[in-house]
Design an enzyme around this catalytic site. Structure first.
Site, PDB file in Angstrom:
ATOM      1  N   VAL A 286       0.833  -1.199   0.000  1.00 15.60           N
ATOM      2  CA  VAL A 286       0.000   0.000   0.000  1.00 15.60           C
ATOM      3  C   VAL A 286       0.870   1.252   0.000  1.00 15.60           C
ATOM      4  O   VAL A 286       0.572   2.239  -0.679  1.00 15.60           O
ATOM      5  CB  VAL A 286      -0.951   0.003   1.224  1.00 15.60           C
ATOM      6  CG1 VAL A 286      -1.713   1.318   1.305  1.00 15.60           C
ATOM      7  CG2 VAL A 286      -1.907  -1.161   1.146  1.00 15.60           C
ATOM      8  N   ALA A 287       1.990   1.206   0.718  1.00 16.01           N
ATOM      9  CA  ALA A 287       2.864   2.380   0.811  1.00 16.01           C
ATOM     10  C   ALA A 287       3.462   2.752  -0.536  1.00 16.01           C
ATOM     11  O   ALA A 287       3.746   3.921  -0.792  1.00 16.01           O
ATOM     12  CB  ALA A 287       3.983   2.114   1.821  1.00 16.01           C
ATOM     13  N   ILE A 289       2.022   2.346  -3.495  1.00 17.65           N
ATOM     14  CA  ILE A 289       1.020   2.711  -4.505  1.00 17.65           C
ATOM     15  C   ILE A 289       0.733   4.204  -4.362  1.00 17.65           C
ATOM     16  O   ILE A 289       0.337   4.666  -3.282  1.00 17.65           O
ATOM     17  CB  ILE A 289      -0.272   1.897  -4.323  1.00 17.65           C
ATOM     18  CG1 ILE A 289      -0.002   0.420  -4.626  1.00 17.65           C
ATOM     19  CG2 ILE A 289      -1.378   2.433  -5.224  1.00 17.65           C
ATOM     20  CD1 ILE A 289      -1.149  -0.496  -4.339  1.00 17.65           C
ATOM     21  N   ASP A 333      -6.875  24.149 -41.816  1.00 14.85           N
ATOM     22  CA  ASP A 333      -7.492  24.955 -42.863  1.00 14.85           C
ATOM     23  C   ASP A 333      -6.696  26.254 -43.010  1.00 14.85           C
ATOM     24  O   ASP A 333      -5.934  26.635 -42.118  1.00 14.85           O
ATOM     25  CB  ASP A 333      -8.933  25.310 -42.502  1.00 14.85           C
ATOM     26  CG  ASP A 333      -9.824  24.076 -42.437  1.00 14.85           C
ATOM     27  OD1 ASP A 333      -9.592  23.166 -43.236  1.00 14.85           O
ATOM     28  OD2 ASP A 333     -10.740  24.043 -41.607  1.00 14.85           O
ATOM     29  N   ASP A 645     -14.473  23.384 -39.944  1.00 15.34           N
ATOM     30  CA  ASP A 645     -15.661  24.134 -39.553  1.00 15.34           C
ATOM     31  C   ASP A 645     -16.921  23.640 -40.241  1.00 15.34           C
ATOM     32  O   ASP A 645     -18.020  23.919 -39.793  1.00 15.34           O
ATOM     33  CB  ASP A 645     -15.477  25.636 -39.823  1.00 15.34           C
ATOM     34  CG  ASP A 645     -15.084  25.914 -41.274  1.00 15.34           C
ATOM     35  OD1 ASP A 645     -15.122  24.981 -42.096  1.00 15.34           O
ATOM     36  OD2 ASP A 645     -14.726  27.069 -41.571  1.00 15.34           O
ATOM     37  N   ASP A 649     -16.260  18.364 -42.748  1.00 12.40           N
ATOM     38  CA  ASP A 649     -15.031  18.250 -41.964  1.00 12.40           C
ATOM     39  C   ASP A 649     -15.206  17.274 -40.796  1.00 12.40           C
ATOM     40  O   ASP A 649     -14.212  16.809 -40.235  1.00 12.40           O
ATOM     41  CB  ASP A 649     -14.639  19.620 -41.385  1.00 12.40           C
ATOM     42  CG  ASP A 649     -14.037  20.541 -42.423  1.00 12.40           C
ATOM     43  OD1 ASP A 649     -13.214  20.063 -43.217  1.00 12.40           O
ATOM     44  OD2 ASP A 649     -14.406  21.727 -42.454  1.00 12.40           O
ATOM     45  N   ASN A 711       9.324   7.565  -1.376  1.00 10.40           N
ATOM     46  CA  ASN A 711       9.267   6.108  -1.172  1.00 10.40           C
ATOM     47  C   ASN A 711      10.614   5.534  -0.758  1.00 10.40           C
ATOM     48  O   ASN A 711      10.680   4.543  -0.018  1.00 10.40           O
ATOM     49  CB  ASN A 711       8.803   5.406  -2.451  1.00 10.40           C
ATOM     50  CG  ASN A 711       7.311   5.532  -2.696  1.00 10.40           C
ATOM     51  OD1 ASN A 711       6.842   5.396  -3.816  1.00 10.40           O
ATOM     52  ND2 ASN A 711       6.548   5.788  -1.639  1.00 10.40           N
ATOM     53  N   GLU A 714      11.247   6.083   2.879  1.00 11.54           N
ATOM     54  CA  GLU A 714      10.225   5.310   3.587  1.00 11.54           C
ATOM     55  C   GLU A 714      10.581   3.830   3.628  1.00 11.54           C
ATOM     56  O   GLU A 714      10.348   3.148   4.633  1.00 11.54           O
ATOM     57  CB  GLU A 714       8.867   5.477   2.904  1.00 11.54           C
ATOM     58  CG  GLU A 714       8.243   6.844   3.053  1.00 11.54           C
ATOM     59  CD  GLU A 714       7.025   7.036   2.153  1.00 11.54           C
ATOM     60  OE1 GLU A 714       6.423   8.110   2.224  1.00 11.54           O
ATOM     61  OE2 GLU A 714       6.700   6.108   1.374  1.00 11.54           O
ATOM     62  N   ASP A 745       2.368  14.494   1.963  1.00 11.10           N
ATOM     63  CA  ASP A 745       2.764  14.616   0.556  1.00 11.10           C
ATOM     64  C   ASP A 745       1.629  15.045  -0.378  1.00 11.10           C
ATOM     65  O   ASP A 745       1.887  15.540  -1.474  1.00 11.10           O
ATOM     66  CB  ASP A 745       3.309  13.270   0.042  1.00 11.10           C
ATOM     67  CG  ASP A 745       4.830  13.206   0.155  1.00 11.10           C
ATOM     68  OD1 ASP A 745       5.427  14.169   0.676  1.00 11.10           O
ATOM     69  OD2 ASP A 745       5.407  12.203  -0.273  1.00 11.10           O
TER      70      ASP A 745
END
Length: 923
Positions: A286-287, A289, A333, A645, A649, A711, A714, A745
């Site tokens: 989880v950390a 992701i 164009d 336009d 087109d 990360n 961590e 963060d």
């Protein structure tokens, strides 16, 4: 009613009696009210359907089921299994908030485009039961008798019953800007819409009047049929969606690999039980992701759409923002996009002298000059005569806009509007001249003889025949020439001189219009015809005109070339005019190849694919040819933006990676098919949008760099714990890791999503299809540079606290106040490293001080929030137990506050070295 069984061509050839019988109508009184109501119930409203509308619930839910969103849903479930339900709820809340925000932004964009789009005219003049009435356009039905005049938008396909000098602008269908003559008689020329006595929905009356009978409405019109074909095309996922899916797979593999590694290490090095090792590994998954990725992407895209809207580019889908940044080919164009869509007379040529005309546009009061001197018309009678013809032999009116800054409305042809501007610059007034010289008769322009004549009774008592038209036609009815006030025979030498001047102007991309006159003794002009009036004329001179390039186009084109973006001009104009404009504004060089529509039909797909790789211009092509051009560019691997336009087109707009419709001149079908609408019809706005698209992609990469940077510090404490066999207690707990990811963060990372364009971003080539968000450079910077420095500092902080409490003489504490202070200091050090990192990551090579430390307020508020959150975790007792934190002392804070300054200065030195050694490279 059998009307749906006949084609336009069959309707065009029916005798009027059979036509009215087939439609249950009358050529004099129109439909009865009862018959009209019955027909409306049968065929339905006269509207162009917007295609199959998405189910609003499914449209809402799609914001919560992308691959990245699914990864977050799974992450929340893992957090519950890991014994941290509060974390799971937080992750799910991030996912829900992001989905709601994304849905809200796209809804706002859709409302803006719906408000901008205006389909058919609101009201039309209809004859029912023999009485003229105004009806809402959507209520007209086949058989209705409609009266048209200059400026009217044609609400349905209709057969012309009566006509007076009727000309129609069919550029919405054909792409050809020259108005088309319409007559009562049937004639079918080359082309799908070239039926002389049929007018089509979505086109505009430029001059004349007519009474027409409606034959098809709504989706049965040619306008509607093309819209239906366009709506059946499916759009593929945007490059950003594909890239996010690729990134999600990368992150999933990375997170699961890290989790597996930590699971094995926990069992064999720390001898954790399998269950405890599994919970530990889930926390690490989880950390790793990045829960803030989706909100950052959405914020970046939303911020990009807001910036673009202010710069005249309205995005209908958030993903389209980034696709623009990947664009490397623009099929554009010419008229109105690269040019001002304002025919402007540049030169007046007389046999004995030439005048220049300064100033462009309807509000730019230029002057007529000769040898750089302002002209006094009294001294130039021949010039005065030419201007008089231009003023009086003219049916076009220019209607002043209601709102300041809007373009005037032309009721007539662009060519005559250019003559009106010319005479206005000369100080002439039409109302005054008509009082002195009233019009007695008009012989309107037609596409066969290509001339227009008016007969004017002048104040000197003479009657003048004024004629203007194409030189090749007009010169054949001239036998004299005006030179310095004298009429002389039109000799071959004079004809050669005139022809050379015309060819010189054509080579410059200018369109010449010839002027001639004669006097007549006749008094009755009821029987005046071109054959008996347009003869024995005296040639006066030429007016050379051009739709001038937009002033800002030169810089926009330069930016495109610098940014590695090729521009392919696709126009219905002549080859000479197209190439002249393209070379003048710098799109191509003189060596560029010009391919006409006819030549293009002879090319195989392989030959066309090869042609679009080089310098090429497409001229005299129909809008439907643009679809093939776009397809061949895409077959070469190009990411294509295409402008348009008209109705025809629309397929090309849908096919292109980014379809760009004109907001001012564009039809509703084109706007519906497009991904982006230009509110000013300006090519420069496309370039601005591309710059913003590149910025969005760059900002998403900056977010990834920032998140992965945290990360590393961590993860390293857990690695120390595992490799030491548990001898070094966890310097950072799982809850503290998640505090960084979902707490401190988050807001600074979101601030990176709103970062402004970095100087030099348009000096880099477009990113390749093989390039990904997560690059080797990002991985190196996050793990080997920013992350490594933060790891060293945060690990030092952990051991520094333990040193203060007696380590290494005392064993590292695994619990108690000392341990909590040490882990809190580790967490705080990471937070303050991230303060420096978020500022450093704002620019890749440019100095932070150059863009301004305080220029991104979102980041500053994010920094303030993360410091306040850290203080909350440190000093509020009831959260200490949940997050494993403790109070820090004053000298701890002094250490922390000093962290960002050297980190910023070190990175400034690195960027300075990069600028010196890698000038001109991408990263």
């Amino acid at each position: 009613m059998p009307n749906d069984k006949l084609t336009d061509d069959q309707y065009a050839q029916l005798p009027v009696g059979e036509l009215t019988k087939d439609l249950n109508s009358s050529a004099q009184t129109g439909l009865t009210a009862t018959a009209a109501q019955q027909e409306l119930a049968t065929v339905g409203k006269n509207v162009i359907q917007k295609g199959k509308q998405e189910n609003e619930l499914l449209n809402f839910l799609k914001n919560f089921v992308s691959l990245m969103a699914c990864l977050l849903w799974v992450s929340g479930i893992i957090a519950f299994f890991a014994g941290t339900p509060e974390l799971g709820i937080a992750i799910w809340a991030v996912n829900i908030i992001n989905g709601l925000f994304s849905y809200w932004e796209e809804r706002a964009a859709k409302k803006a485009t719906d408000a901008l789009s205006k389909l058919l005219p609101s009201y039309v003049n209809v004859i029912r039961d023999g009485k003229q009435t105004q009806l809402v356009a959507e209520d007209i039905v086949p058989g209705d008798l409609v009266e048209l005049q200059a400026g009217d938008a044609i609400p349905a396909d209709a057969r012309v019953l009566t006509s007076s000098s009727l000309q129609v602008d069919e550029s919405a269908l054909t792409g050809e800007s020259v108005p088309v003559d319409k007559f009562v008689e049937y004639k079918h020329s080359d082309g799908q819409f070239a039926i002389q006595n049929i007018v089509f929905a979505g086109t505009v009356v430029t001059s004349g009047t007519a009474t027409v009978m409606v034959i098809e409405t709504g989706m049965n019109t040619e306008f509607g049929k093309i819209a239906s074909l366009t709506q059946n095309q499916k759009k593929t996922d945007s490059p950003l969606t594909q890239e996010l899916n690729h990134l999600t797979r990368q992150l999933s593999i990375l997170s699961l690999s890290i989790g597996l590694a930590f699971f094995i290490l926990a069992i064999f090095f720390v001898h954790y039980p399998v269950a405890k090792s599994f919970i530990f590994a889930l926390g690490m998954i989880v950390a790793f992701i990045p829960e803030g990725l989706l909100p950052t992407v959405t914020l970046s895209l939303a911020h990009g759409t807001q910036v673009m809207a202010k710069r005249h580019a309205l995005l209908k889908s958030l993903d389209s923002v980034e696709t623009l940044g990947e664009t490397n080919v623009i099929c554009s164009d010419k008229t109105g996009t690269l040019t001002q869509n304002q025919m402007t007379v540049n030169h007046i040529w007389l046999p004995d002298q030439e005048f220049t005309v300064t100033g462009t546009g309807y509000y730019n009061n230029g002057k007529i000059q000769f040898q750089n001197q302002d002209v006094d018309l009294k001294n130039y009678p021949d010039l005065n005569l030419l201007l008089d013809i231009a003023l009086l032999n003219n049916d076009t009116k220019i209607q002043e806009p209601k709102n300041a800054g809007d373009a005037p409305k032309i009721l007539g042809t662009p060519t005559e509007a250019g003559l009106n501007i010319l005479t206005a610059k000369a100080g002439l007034n039409l109302a005054d001249r008509l009082q002195d010289s009233p019009r007695l008769k008009e012989l309107p322009f037609d596409s066969t003889r290509r001339m227009m004549t008016t007969i004017q009774k002048n104040q000197d008592g003479k009657t003048y025949v004024y004629t203007k038209g194409a030189l090749s036609n007009l010169i054949t009815v001239c036998d004299t020439i005006l030179i310095d006030g004298k009429v002389e025979p039109l000799t071959p030498e004079y004809k050669s001189q005139i022809d050379q001047a015309n060819r010189d102007y054509a080579a410059q991309g200018l369109r010449s219009l010839a002027f001639a006159y004669t006097t007549t003794d006749a008094t009755n002009f009821d029987n005046a015809t071109p054959a008996n009036t347009e003869q024995h004329l005296t040639f006066v001179g030429l007016a050379a005109m051009q739709d001038p390039p937009r002033e800002e186009i030169y810089e926009a084109v330069r930016k495109c070339h610098t940014a590695g973006i090729r521009i392919i001009m696709v126009t219905g104009d002549s080859t000479l005019t197209a190439k002249s404009i393209a070379v003048k504004i710098g799109i191509v060089s003189d060596a560029a190849r010009v391919i006409t529509g006819e030549e293009m039909k002879q090319l195989s797909d392989d030959q066309l694919r090869e042609a679009v790789k080089g310098e090429v211009i497409f001229a005299r092509v129909a809008p439907e040819d643009k679809y093939r051009i776009v397809s061949m560019c895409q077959a070469n691997g190009d990411v294509v933006a295409s402008t348009g336009d008209g109705v025809n087109d629309a397929p090309a707009l849908k096919k292109a990676n980014i379809g760009i419709a004109m907001g001012v001149t564009g039809t509703d079908v084109a706007k519906d098919a497009a991904d982006m609408i230009l509110t000013d019809d300006n090519f420069a706005s496309i370039v601005n949008a591309i710059e913003e698209g590149r910025t969005v992609y760059s900002n998403i990469q900056k977010f990834l760099l920032y998140i992965f940077t945290s990360n590393v510090p961590e993860a390293f404490p857990s690695i120390l714990f595992l490799l030491s066999g548990g001898a070094i207690p966890l310097p950072l707990t799982v809850m503290q890791i998640l505090t960084v990811d979902l707490g401190t963060d988050m807001l600074p990372a979101l601030g990176l999503g709103a970062e402004q364009s970095e100087p030099g971003i348009m000096e880099r080539p477009p990113r390749k299809e093989t390039d990904h968000l997560l690059t080797k450079t990002i991985i190196w910077k996050s793990f080997g540079y920013y992350g490594l420095i933060a790891t060293v500092i945060s690990t030092f902080a952990y051991f520094f606290v333990n040193w203060q409490y007696g380590w290494p003489h005392v064993a590292l504490a695994a619990s108690g106040n000392t341990y909590m202070v040490a882990t809190t200091m580790t967490l705080a050090a990471i937070v303050f490293c991230q303060v420096a990192n978020v500022l450093n990551i704002r620019t890749q090579r440019n100095s932070l001080f150059k863009v301004g430390i305080f220029s991104n307020h979102r980041i500053l508020w994010g920094i303030a929030f993360e410091i306040c959150l850290l203080a909350f975790l440190v000093y509020v007792p009831f959260v200490h137990g949940l997050f494993g934190t403790a109070n820090l002392s004053l000298h701890d804070w002094l250490f922390l506050i000093c962290i960002p300054i050297p980190l910023i200065l070190i990175d400034e030195l690195r960027k300075w070295i990069v600028r010196k050694t890698m000038k001109g490279t991408n990263q």
